[in-house]
Design a protein around this motif. Structure first.
Motif, PDB file in Angstrom:
ATOM      1  N   ALA A 346      45.178  25.320  10.761  1.00 62.68           N
ATOM      2  CA  ALA A 346      44.286  24.916   9.771  1.00 62.68           C
ATOM      3  C   ALA A 346      42.872  24.464  10.230  1.00 62.68           C
ATOM      4  CB  ALA A 346      44.636  24.202   8.451  1.00 62.68           C
ATOM      5  N   MET A 347      41.816  25.168   9.923  1.00 67.12           N
ATOM      6  CA  MET A 347      40.303  24.536  10.191  1.00 67.12           C
ATOM      7  C   MET A 347      39.471  24.670   9.376  1.00 67.12           C
ATOM      8  SD  MET A 347      37.702  26.280  13.157  1.00 67.12           S
ATOM      9  CE  MET A 347      38.708  25.861  14.585  1.00 67.12           C
ATOM     10  N   SER A 348      38.814  23.286   8.970  1.00 63.50           N
ATOM     11  CA  SER A 348      37.852  23.075   7.978  1.00 63.50           C
ATOM     12  C   SER A 348      36.581  22.598   8.125  1.00 63.50           C
ATOM     13  CB  SER A 348      38.534  22.255   6.756  1.00 63.50           C
ATOM     14  OG  SER A 348      37.622  22.042   5.727  1.00 63.50           O
ATOM     15  N   ASN A 349      35.414  23.126   7.747  1.00 66.83           N
ATOM     16  CA  ASN A 349      34.309  22.292   8.368  1.00 66.83           C
ATOM     17  C   ASN A 349      33.245  22.480   6.812  1.00 66.83           C
ATOM     18  OD1 ASN A 349      30.952  23.484   9.519  1.00 66.83           O
ATOM     19  ND2 ASN A 349      32.094  21.550   9.456  1.00 66.83           N
ATOM     20  N   LYS A 350      33.317  21.045   6.266  1.00 68.33           N
ATOM     21  CA  LYS A 350      32.367  21.108   5.200  1.00 68.33           C
ATOM     22  C   LYS A 350      31.141  20.232   5.346  1.00 68.33           C
ATOM     23  CE  LYS A 350      36.613  20.836   2.506  1.00 68.33           C
ATOM     24  NZ  LYS A 350      37.606  20.175   1.461  1.00 68.33           N
ATOM     25  N   ASN A 351      30.124  20.369   4.786  1.00 70.97           N
ATOM     26  CA  ASN A 351      28.488  19.985   5.174  1.00 70.97           C
ATOM     27  C   ASN A 351      28.082  19.657   3.760  1.00 70.97           C
ATOM     28  OD1 ASN A 351      28.182  20.519   8.174  1.00 70.97           O
ATOM     29  ND2 ASN A 351      29.348  22.369   7.151  1.00 70.97           N
ATOM     30  N   LEU A 352      27.358  18.323   3.577  1.00 67.46           N
ATOM     31  CA  LEU A 352      26.684  17.918   2.549  1.00 67.46           C
ATOM     32  C   LEU A 352      25.326  17.744   2.982  1.00 67.46           C
ATOM     33  CD1 LEU A 352      27.033  17.005  -0.378  1.00 67.46           C
ATOM     34  CD2 LEU A 352      27.230  14.562   0.637  1.00 67.46           C
ATOM     35  N   MET A 353      24.466  18.768   2.173  1.00 69.12           N
ATOM     36  CA  MET A 353      22.899  18.616   2.612  1.00 69.12           C
ATOM     37  C   MET A 353      21.982  17.852   1.595  1.00 69.12           C
ATOM     38  SD  MET A 353      23.468  21.065   4.850  1.00 69.12           S
ATOM     39  CE  MET A 353      21.860  21.748   5.321  1.00 69.12           C
ATOM     40  N   LEU A 354      21.434  16.808   2.095  1.00 69.11           N
ATOM     41  CA  LEU A 354      20.705  15.744   1.392  1.00 69.11           C
ATOM     42  C   LEU A 354      19.233  16.152   1.070  1.00 69.11           C
ATOM     43  CD1 LEU A 354      22.259  12.302   2.475  1.00 69.11           C
ATOM     44  CD2 LEU A 354      23.201  14.004   0.743  1.00 69.11           C
ATOM     45  N   SER A 355      18.826  17.171   1.733  1.00 71.41           N
ATOM     46  CA  SER A 355      17.353  17.879   1.860  1.00 71.41           C
ATOM     47  C   SER A 355      17.209  19.246   1.964  1.00 71.41           C
ATOM     48  CB  SER A 355      16.557  17.135   2.754  1.00 71.41           C
ATOM     49  OG  SER A 355      16.758  17.428   4.042  1.00 71.41           O
ATOM     50  N   GLU A 356      16.155  19.654   1.529  1.00 69.00           N
ATOM     51  CA  GLU A 356      16.196  21.348   1.740  1.00 69.00           C
ATOM     52  C   GLU A 356      15.638  21.595   2.938  1.00 69.00           C
ATOM     53  OE1 GLU A 356      12.940  22.580  -1.245  1.00 69.00           O
ATOM     54  OE2 GLU A 356      14.284  22.056  -3.014  1.00 69.00           O
ATOM     55  N   ALA A 399      19.057   4.806  -6.952  1.00 69.28           N
ATOM     56  CA  ALA A 399      19.147   5.988  -6.420  1.00 69.28           C
ATOM     57  C   ALA A 399      19.950   6.015  -4.874  1.00 69.28           C
ATOM     58  CB  ALA A 399      17.841   7.059  -6.181  1.00 69.28           C
ATOM     59  N   PRO A 400      19.227   5.231  -4.161  1.00 70.95           N
ATOM     60  CA  PRO A 400      19.939   5.044  -2.683  1.00 70.95           C
ATOM     61  C   PRO A 400      21.089   4.578  -2.685  1.00 70.95           C
ATOM     62  CG  PRO A 400      17.877   4.378  -2.552  1.00 70.95           C
ATOM     63  CD  PRO A 400      18.091   4.386  -4.145  1.00 70.95           C
ATOM     64  N   ILE A 401      21.700   3.583  -3.525  1.00 64.56           N
ATOM     65  CA  ILE A 401      22.956   3.072  -3.695  1.00 64.56           C
ATOM     66  C   ILE A 401      24.147   4.179  -4.092  1.00 64.56           C
ATOM     67  CG2 ILE A 401      24.589   1.463  -4.538  1.00 64.56           C
ATOM     68  CD1 ILE A 401      22.884   0.277  -2.590  1.00 64.56           C
ATOM     69  N   LEU A 435      22.489   6.485   5.335  1.00 65.42           N
ATOM     70  CA  LEU A 435      22.389   7.210   4.054  1.00 65.42           C
ATOM     71  C   LEU A 435      21.481   6.478   2.982  1.00 65.42           C
ATOM     72  CD1 LEU A 435      26.135   8.204   3.572  1.00 65.42           C
ATOM     73  CD2 LEU A 435      24.303   9.539   4.358  1.00 65.42           C
ATOM     74  N   GLU A 436      21.212   5.319   2.793  1.00 66.08           N
ATOM     75  CA  GLU A 436      20.343   4.543   2.033  1.00 66.08           C
ATOM     76  C   GLU A 436      18.816   4.711   2.249  1.00 66.08           C
ATOM     77  OE1 GLU A 436      20.732   0.326   0.527  1.00 66.08           O
ATOM     78  OE2 GLU A 436      23.085   0.784   0.933  1.00 66.08           O
ATOM     79  N   SER A 437      18.667   5.019   3.595  1.00 62.07           N
ATOM     80  CA  SER A 437      17.406   5.245   4.082  1.00 62.07           C
ATOM     81  C   SER A 437      16.871   6.551   4.290  1.00 62.07           C
ATOM     82  CB  SER A 437      16.979   4.440   5.150  1.00 62.07           C
ATOM     83  OG  SER A 437      18.025   4.727   6.146  1.00 62.07           O
ATOM     84  N   ALA A 438      17.799   7.367   3.997  1.00 68.04           N
ATOM     85  CA  ALA A 438      17.606   9.045   4.489  1.00 68.04           C
ATOM     86  C   ALA A 438      16.788   9.700   3.307  1.00 68.04           C
ATOM     87  CB  ALA A 438      18.978   9.565   4.177  1.00 68.04           C
ATOM     88  N   PRO A 439      15.645  10.383   4.067  1.00 62.42           N
ATOM     89  CA  PRO A 439      14.661  11.008   3.523  1.00 62.42           C
ATOM     90  C   PRO A 439      15.383  12.160   2.540  1.00 62.42           C
ATOM     91  CG  PRO A 439      14.418  11.668   5.431  1.00 62.42           C
ATOM     92  CD  PRO A 439      15.411  10.362   5.568  1.00 62.42           C
ATOM     93  N   LEU A 440      14.701  12.494   1.331  1.00 63.54           N
ATOM     94  CA  LEU A 440      15.404  13.483   0.355  1.00 63.54           C
ATOM     95  C   LEU A 440      14.354  14.840   0.810  1.00 63.54           C
ATOM     96  CD1 LEU A 440      15.840  11.670  -3.218  1.00 63.54           C
ATOM     97  CD2 LEU A 440      17.291  12.132  -1.324  1.00 63.54           C
ATOM     98  N   THR A 441      13.752  14.963   1.539  1.00 61.00           N
ATOM     99  CA  THR A 441      13.001  16.236   1.844  1.00 61.00           C
ATOM    100  C   THR A 441      12.979  16.480   3.509  1.00 61.00           C
ATOM    101  OG1 THR A 441      10.888  14.926   2.238  1.00 61.00           O
ATOM    102  CG2 THR A 441      11.297  15.717  -0.050  1.00 61.00           C
TER     103      THR A 441
END
Length: 441
Positions: A346-356, A399-401, A435-441
């Motif tokens: 079983a193979m799984s790859n999940k990705n969370l995108m925090l910016s466009e 928002a960052p927390i 993650l707290e300091s990650a830009p949203l754009t």
């Protein structure tokens, strides 16, 4: 090398043959020559080759890296204290710029049947112990950067466990990179052989002093005998300007168990290739990964699992969090041979995108040539749900927390798989801070 390899990689190898580790060993020189022939054959990969379709080597080749040829001797334990994890009870091995450094290491009393030493020293004192092990798992035909590592083989860690030996405390391998006058490449070669019934835990950490520019091109050959168990944690925290390449080759005999947890946090450009080959029935391999990619950062993972025999189980679970203009690549492949019935994969790859502006190229694949198997694969790419963020904000969180909490919930499955509380705490703290300091754009 005297101009015998493509110009892009000439400086990656030692110029004078008599300066090389193991110089004068005919069998080793033959393998170096074969590897160099393969480097010439490969040339510089381009996007026309499937394995490099999404990953450009342009940034890497522009740096002009040269082989490390000096041993760093001035460092003291106090100089690296901030990089250590005091709560991690381990046998510590420190390699500085790719070379084993006994003065910073602390192996302590090793159990009977366990041998831990530097590859360079073992080639000098007992080369026959390595004759069948170098390329024993990776094979004679290797991808470009593994072939470069073999051609430029210098030093590394050797871990040998005799039949039935049990290593209660983990071996912690710290790859420490120290900035030099010119951009340098270190090419450590590690060999871990665990015989039948033996058990061990290996923790690898790639760290640096400062934000220097360098390249690490490492190869690990891992062999597990019948009923052997290896727990393996790899944490890549390279300098933000570093380039990181790893080729990990794993061979498993009957009833062996391997769990490898890969955390990719640092580096400007990082490529990891994981190869697994089942040699005996009823073996299990569990590969997990978490990668973060921010501005001008590339994280590239290639997984290649071959089920060549029946009744083996493999799990590949990789998660990515991308923000800013970060990029990631996941290329996973599971091959089931014709006679490998009763395979469970079983193979799984999940990705969370925090910016466009972040980008992920993901390609999980199954190649099934048997008819009595249980195989699955899947991938997802998504964003944080606004209502979930709103709910946490309405409870008084910034928002960052709030974003950190949601992302840590996503990443927790992989972080929790690390084999020591101290490692989990350190990785959680590092991931959370980014993650707290990650830009949203």
């Amino acid at each position: 090398m005297n101009g015998t390899a493509p110009a892009s990689f000439e400086t990656w190898l030692t110029a004078r043959p008599d300066d090389r580790t193991g110089a004068g060993l005919d069998w080793l020189e033959a393998r170096r020559r074969s590897a160099l022939d393969q480097v010439r054959e490969h040339g510089v990969p381009s996007a026309k080759q499937e394995a490099w379709r999404y990953t450009s080597l342009k940034r890497l080749l522009e740096q002009g890296f040269a082989q490390v040829d000096d041993t760093v001797t001035a460092l003291r334990l106090d100089d690296i204290e901030e990089l250590l994890i005091p709560e991690l009870d381990s046998h510590r091995v420190v390699m500085v710029n790719g070379r084993y450094t006994p003065s910073l290491s602390a192996l302590g009393d090793l159990p009977h049947g366990v041998r831990v030493t530097g590859l360079r020293a073992l080639l000098a004192n007992d080369p026959d112990a390595l004759r069948e092990r170098i390329n024993g798992v990776a094979g004679e035909r290797q991808p470009l950067f593994a072939a470069l590592n073999t051609a430029g083989l210098d030093d590394g860690l050797v871990v040998l466990l005799d039949r039935g030996a049990v290593l209660e405390r983990p071996i912690e391998l710290i790859h420490l990179s120290v900035g030099m006058d010119e951009p340098r490449v270190a090419q450590p070669r590690h060999l871990v052989a665990i015989e039948a019934g033996a058990q061990a835990t290996l923790v690898e950490r790639y760290v640096s002093l400062g934000a220097s520019l360098y390249c690490t091109n490492s190869v690990l050959e891992l062999s597990l005998g019948r009923d052997a168990v290896l727990k393996h944690d790899r944490i890549q925290e390279e300098s933000p300007n570093a380039f990181h390449i790893t080729g990990l080759y794993l061979s498993q005999e009957e009833n062996s168990r391997y769990q490898g947890t890969n955390i990719g946090l640092g580096g400007a450009w990082a490529r990891t290739d994981l190869f697994t080959r089942f040699q005996g029935e009823h073996a299990e391999c569990d590969l997990l990964g978490l990668y973060l990619a921010g501005d001008r950062q590339l994280m590239d993972y290639h997984i290649d699992v071959h089920h060549a025999v029946p009744s083996c189980t493999s799990r590949e679970t990789f998660k990515g969090i991308l923000y800013g203009k970060g990029r990631a690549v996941f290329d996973g492949r599971v091959v089931v041979a014709k006679n490998a019935q009763k395979t469970d994969a079983a193979m799984s790859n999940k990705n969370l995108m925090l910016s466009e502006n972040a980008e992920i190229d993901t390609k999980p694949q199954l190649e099934i040539n048997a008819d009595d198997v249980k195989c699955s694969h899947g991938t997802t790419v998504g964003q944080i749900q606004p209502e979930m963020l709103f709910y946490l904000r309405s409870r008084g969180l910034s928002a960052p927390i709030a974003r950190r909490m949601l992302c840590m919930g996503f990443a927790g499955e992989v972080i929790d798989a690390l084999h020591a509380d101290a490692l989990r705490e350190r990785v959680s703290e590092q991931v959370g801070q980014r993650l707290e300091s990650a830009p949203l754009t």
